[in-house]
Motif scaffolding. Sequence first.
Motif, short mmCIF file in Angstrom:
data_model
loop_
_atom_site.label_atom_id
_atom_site.label_comp_id
_atom_site.label_asym_id
_atom_site.label_seq_id
_atom_site.Cartn_x
_atom_site.Cartn_y
_atom_site.Cartn_z
N ILE A 48 0.88 -1.17 0.00
CA ILE A 48 0.00 0.00 0.00
C ILE A 48 0.92 1.22 0.00
CG2 ILE A 48 -1.84 1.25 1.19
CD1 ILE A 48 -2.62 -1.40 2.52
N SER A 49 1.00 1.90 -1.14
CA SER A 49 2.01 2.95 -1.32
C SER A 49 1.37 4.31 -1.60
CB SER A 49 2.96 2.57 -2.47
OG SER A 49 3.52 1.29 -2.26
N ASP A 50 2.26 5.32 -1.83
CA ASP A 50 1.84 6.70 -2.14
C ASP A 50 0.92 7.25 -1.05
OD1 ASP A 50 3.24 6.56 -4.58
OD2 ASP A 50 1.53 5.59 -5.55
N LEU A 51 1.47 7.37 0.13
CA LEU A 51 0.67 7.78 1.29
C LEU A 51 0.74 9.27 1.56
CD1 LEU A 51 1.74 4.79 3.57
CD2 LEU A 51 -0.31 4.98 2.15
N GLY A 52 1.52 10.00 0.80
CA GLY A 52 1.55 11.45 0.95
C GLY A 52 2.74 11.96 1.72
N ASP A 53 3.13 13.19 1.40
CA ASP A 53 4.31 13.79 2.02
C ASP A 53 4.12 14.05 3.52
OD1 ASP A 53 5.58 13.76 -0.41
OD2 ASP A 53 5.06 15.84 -0.92
N ARG A 54 2.91 14.39 3.91
CA ARG A 54 2.67 14.70 5.33
C ARG A 54 2.86 13.45 6.19
NH1 ARG A 54 -2.95 17.36 6.07
NH2 ARG A 54 -2.19 17.44 8.22
N PHE A 55 2.39 12.33 5.72
CA PHE A 55 2.59 11.08 6.46
C PHE A 55 4.06 10.67 6.42
CE2 PHE A 55 2.65 6.38 6.67
CZ PHE A 55 2.13 6.22 7.95
N ASP A 68 7.25 5.04 2.67
CA ASP A 68 6.06 5.51 1.95
C ASP A 68 5.29 4.32 1.38
OD1 ASP A 68 4.25 7.39 0.96
OD2 ASP A 68 5.25 7.50 -0.99
N SER A 69 5.30 3.23 2.14
CA SER A 69 4.66 2.01 1.66
C SER A 69 4.53 1.01 2.80
CB SER A 69 5.48 1.39 0.52
OG SER A 69 4.93 0.18 0.09
N ALA A 70 3.37 0.35 2.87
CA ALA A 70 3.19 -0.75 3.82
C ALA A 70 3.44 -2.05 3.08
CB ALA A 70 1.77 -0.72 4.39
N GLN A 71 4.55 -2.68 3.38
CA GLN A 71 4.94 -3.91 2.70
C GLN A 71 4.39 -5.12 3.44
OE1 GLN A 71 6.68 -4.07 -0.18
NE2 GLN A 71 6.94 -1.84 -0.31
#
Length: 326
Positions: A156-163, A245-248
């Motif tokens: 689950i990727s591309d979670l945003g710069d703030r996160f 920036d990703s939940a593997q």
Amino acid sequence: MDATLASYKPQLVKFQSLIALILLCIGISLMSDKFLTVDNTWNVMRQISVNICISVGMTLVVLTAGIDLSVGSVLAFCGAVTAGLLKYGIELPSNDLFIGFTILGAVVAGLITGVLLGLFNGWAITKFKVPPFVATLAMLTVARGFTMLWTKGFPISDLGDRFAYIGTGWFLGVPLPVWISGLVVIAAVIITQKTALGRYIYAIGGNEQASRLSGININKVKLMVYGIAGLLAAVGGIMVTSRLDSAQPNAGMSYELDSIAAVVIGGTSLSGGRGTIMGTVLGAIIIGVLNNGLVLLNVSPFWQQVVKGAVILLAVIIDKANAKND
């Protein structure tokens, strides 16, 4: 001469982890000119921040003469829950309802997930008298399965710069993960040294039967300890997910090995009742420096596992030898 050595032995035992760290740093710096650089130092500190959080929770568990083999899988699942809720929210098509999550909401959900998984470990151990090794080994598999189900086997990727700021940001010239792990360490030191819970943890690890006879609620303390361990694994999972920036789905593999290594290298006895949080922090730094040094020296990942396993065995042997001499 022997009397002089004997007088210095307690000090050598007390500072053996620090001495080992200094010698390790000297050895690696002599073999690699990239080791003692500012960028590499911050890189090591950022990497060990996750292990420090997990290892602090592991220390509390081991002090009660327990063990938690599930921290790596709990880390992965909590990171995946946080990422999934942040990116996709929750959809209920039958009710035509969509629930979105802010960064704070997703992070809180991930932390709560970690606490619940930790409490389940504690419940299985205290309610059904399942050995901690077996209970947490089962949770290792269960939490990993939940991670695969939640992510469907895909990142689950591309979670945003703030996160991403949680794992990659800087505050006052120091990486934010270092601040987070520092706060965790301070809180744990206060708990173990200044609160009744800390005294109970050491008492249970020292002699559980005597602690029960003295009126300590053994089950309650163990539930709290495993809940804290789950919470700190979730903190580590959120930091790892943010940094990548990703939940593997396979995140956290062998993290339990590194955390146990940090605990035993830091001087905490696997028999319980003896050890300190700061010793564990030192152990985590040693493991982080060792990992970084092996990478800089282009050592095969397979040999890295061999080395870490040997270090754990050596630390346990030294611990047993010191216990016999006490």
